[in-house]
Design a protein around this motif. Structure first.
Motif, PDB file in Angstrom:
ATOM      1  N   SER A 289       0.830  -1.206   0.000  1.00 17.42           N
ATOM      2  CA  SER A 289       0.000   0.000   0.000  1.00 17.42           C
ATOM      3  C   SER A 289       0.861   1.250   0.000  1.00 17.42           C
ATOM      4  N   GLN A 290       2.058   1.122   0.503  1.00 14.74           N
ATOM      5  CA  GLN A 290       2.976   2.258   0.472  1.00 14.74           C
ATOM      6  C   GLN A 290       4.038   1.924  -0.553  1.00 14.74           C
TER       7      GLN A 290
ATOM      8  N   GLU B 185      -3.700   9.002   9.104  1.00 12.42           N
ATOM      9  CA  GLU B 185      -2.835   9.641   8.088  1.00 12.42           C
ATOM     10  C   GLU B 185      -1.727   8.692   7.674  1.00 12.42           C
ATOM     11  N   LYS B 186      -1.118   8.051   8.670  1.00 12.73           N
ATOM     12  CA  LYS B 186       0.011   7.152   8.386  1.00 12.73           C
ATOM     13  C   LYS B 186      -0.434   5.919   7.626  1.00 12.73           C
ATOM     14  N   ASN B 187      -1.637   5.441   7.933  1.00 13.34           N
ATOM     15  CA  ASN B 187      -2.127   4.198   7.312  1.00 13.34           C
ATOM     16  C   ASN B 187      -2.723   4.392   5.925  1.00 13.34           C
ATOM     17  N   CYS B 188      -3.107   5.601   5.592  1.00 17.11           N
ATOM     18  CA  CYS B 188      -3.854   5.821   4.345  1.00 17.11           C
ATOM     19  C   CYS B 188      -2.987   5.501   3.123  1.00 17.11           C
ATOM     20  N   PRO B 189      -3.426   4.560   2.263  1.00 17.62           N
ATOM     21  CA  PRO B 189      -2.607   4.190   1.094  1.00 17.62           C
ATOM     22  C   PRO B 189      -2.573   5.272   0.025  1.00 17.62           C
ATOM     23  N   MET B 190      -3.449   6.267   0.157  1.00 20.27           N
ATOM     24  CA  MET B 190      -3.518   7.337  -0.858  1.00 20.27           C
ATOM     25  C   MET B 190      -2.980   8.666  -0.337  1.00 20.27           C
TER      26      MET B 190
ATOM     27  N   LEU C  24     -11.588   2.128   3.437  1.00 14.46           N
ATOM     28  CA  LEU C  24     -11.994   2.046   4.847  1.00 14.46           C
ATOM     29  C   LEU C  24     -10.899   1.541   5.778  1.00 14.46           C
ATOM     30  N   ARG C  25      -9.663   1.581   5.307  1.00 10.50           N
ATOM     31  CA  ARG C  25      -8.560   1.185   6.189  1.00 10.50           C
ATOM     32  C   ARG C  25      -8.490   2.097   7.409  1.00 10.50           C
ATOM     33  N   CYS C  26      -8.708   3.390   7.194  1.00 12.39           N
ATOM     34  CA  CYS C  26      -8.651   4.359   8.302  1.00 12.39           C
ATOM     35  C   CYS C  26      -9.732   4.056   9.336  1.00 12.39           C
ATOM     36  N   VAL C  27     -10.928   3.731   8.830  1.00 15.29           N
ATOM     37  CA  VAL C  27     -12.068   3.470   9.728  1.00 15.29           C
ATOM     38  C   VAL C  27     -11.781   2.224  10.561  1.00 15.29           C
ATOM     39  N   LYS C  28     -11.295   1.199   9.889  1.00 14.80           N
ATOM     40  CA  LYS C  28     -11.056  -0.084  10.569  1.00 14.80           C
ATOM     41  C   LYS C  28      -9.965   0.022  11.637  1.00 14.80           C
TER      42      LYS C  28
END
Ligand code: FMN
Length: 225
Positions: free
Chosen positions: A32-33, A173-178, A194-198
Motif C-alpha cells: 500500500s505504500q 494519516e500514516k495508514n492511508c494508502p492514498m 476504509l482502512r482508516c475506519v477499521k
C-alpha cells in the motif's frame, strides 16, 4: 525465493495472503505504500489485492510493474458483486510469466461481512506454485461504468466522517494508502478502502452509506445466492 505482496483495505485480502505466507513460510510485503517495496528479484511473486469498483486499486496499479519476478500468481479478492476484468488487466502490468490467476470470493467490506474464503481454491493455487507453468488469461467483459468512472459506486455511495472522539493521533494519516488524510480531514484522493475506519483506535471515524448503494449491494447479493 518466493514472495507475497498484498494490498488490503479492511483485511480480507490479508487473510488470503496469510494463507500463502503460512503455507510457504514467507513474509508478506505490504504494497500500500509504494516506497516500502524492495525491488529484489524473486522466483515466484504472489500478489493479493481486492477488486474495487470493478478495477485494480490505484496503489496496486502503480506497484505491479515494479515487482521484479520470473513468475507471477495473481489473486483478486472480491465481495461477490463483480470482478470487472481485473486479472487480465493486472497480468498486462507485470513483467513476468503468469502461472496462476484467480478471483477469490469473500465478504464485502461495505456489507460488513467477515473475510471468509474457500481454502480449496487456494490449495489448488499451491499446486501451480509447486509446478510453475504459463497460463493464458482470457479478457473478460467489463461494464461501462467502471471504465468511465473507476470509483463511481464508492465515491457516490460512501462518506467517511470524523467524530468528536478523534484525539488527533494521526494513525489514519500514516495508514492511508492514498495519503488522502491531513489533520483528520479526508480529501478527494480517498478511494474509500476504509482502512482508516477499521484501524482507528478510538473508533472516531464513521461511515455513512447512500441507501441506494446498500440497496444495490443487497439486491446483487440476494440474486447471486
Ligand atoms: C472501494 C471498494 C470497492 C469495491 N468494489 C467491489 C466490486 O466492484 N465488486 C465486488 O465484488 N466487490 C467489491 N468490493 C468488495 C471488496 O472487493 C471485498 O470486500 C474485498 O475482499 C475487500 O478486501 P480488503 O479488505 O483486502 O480491501 C469493494 C470494496 C471496496 C472497499
Amino acid at each position: 525465493m518466493n514472495r507475497i505482496f498484498c494490498f488490503s483495505g479492511t483485511g480480507h485480502s490479508i487473510a488470503v495472503a496469510k494463507f500463502f505466507a503460512d503455507s510457504l513460510k514467507t513474509e508478506i510485503t505490504d504494497i500500500s505504500q509504494d516506497m516500502a517495496i524492495p525491488y529484489t528479484q524473486s522466483e515466484i511473486s504472489i500478489v493479493v489485492f481486492p477488486v474495487y469498483c470493478g478495477n485494480i486499486p490505484i496503489p496496486v496499479k502503480s506497484v505491479l510493474p515494479k515487482i521484479n519476478s520470473k513468475f507471477f500468481v495473481l489473486i483478486a479478492t472480491y465481495g461477490r458483486i463483480s470482478t470487472g476484468n481485473v486479472l487480465w488487466e493486472s497480468s498486462k502490468l507485470v513483467n513476468g510469466t503468469i502461472i496462476a490467476a484467480e478471483y477469490v470470493p469473500t465478504g464485502h467490506t461495505y456489507l460488513n461481512e467477515p473475510p471468509e474464503f474457500d481454502v480449496d481454491i487456494l490449495k489448488m493455487i499451491l499446486l501451480h506454485i509447486e509446478h510453475p507453468k504459463e497460463i493464458i488469461l482470457r479478457k473478460e467483459r467489463k461494464g461501462i461504468l467502471p471504465v468511465i468512472f473507476p470509483n463511481f459506486r464508492s465515491r457516490l455511495g460512501i462518506k467517511i466522517y470524523r467524530t468528536a472522539d478523534c484525539n488527533n493521533c494521526t494513525l489514519c494519516e500514516k495508514n492511508c494508502p492514498m495519503q488522502a488524510i491531513t489533520e483528520g480531514n479526508i480529501d478527494k484522493r480517498c478511494i474509500r478502502c476504509l482502512r482508516c475506519v477499521k484501524n482507528c483506535p478510538k473508533k472516531a471515524l464513521k461511515v455513512s452509506y447512500n441507501p441506494f448503494l446498500k440497496k444495490y449491494l443487497k439486491h446483487k447479493r440476494e440474486t447471486e445466492l
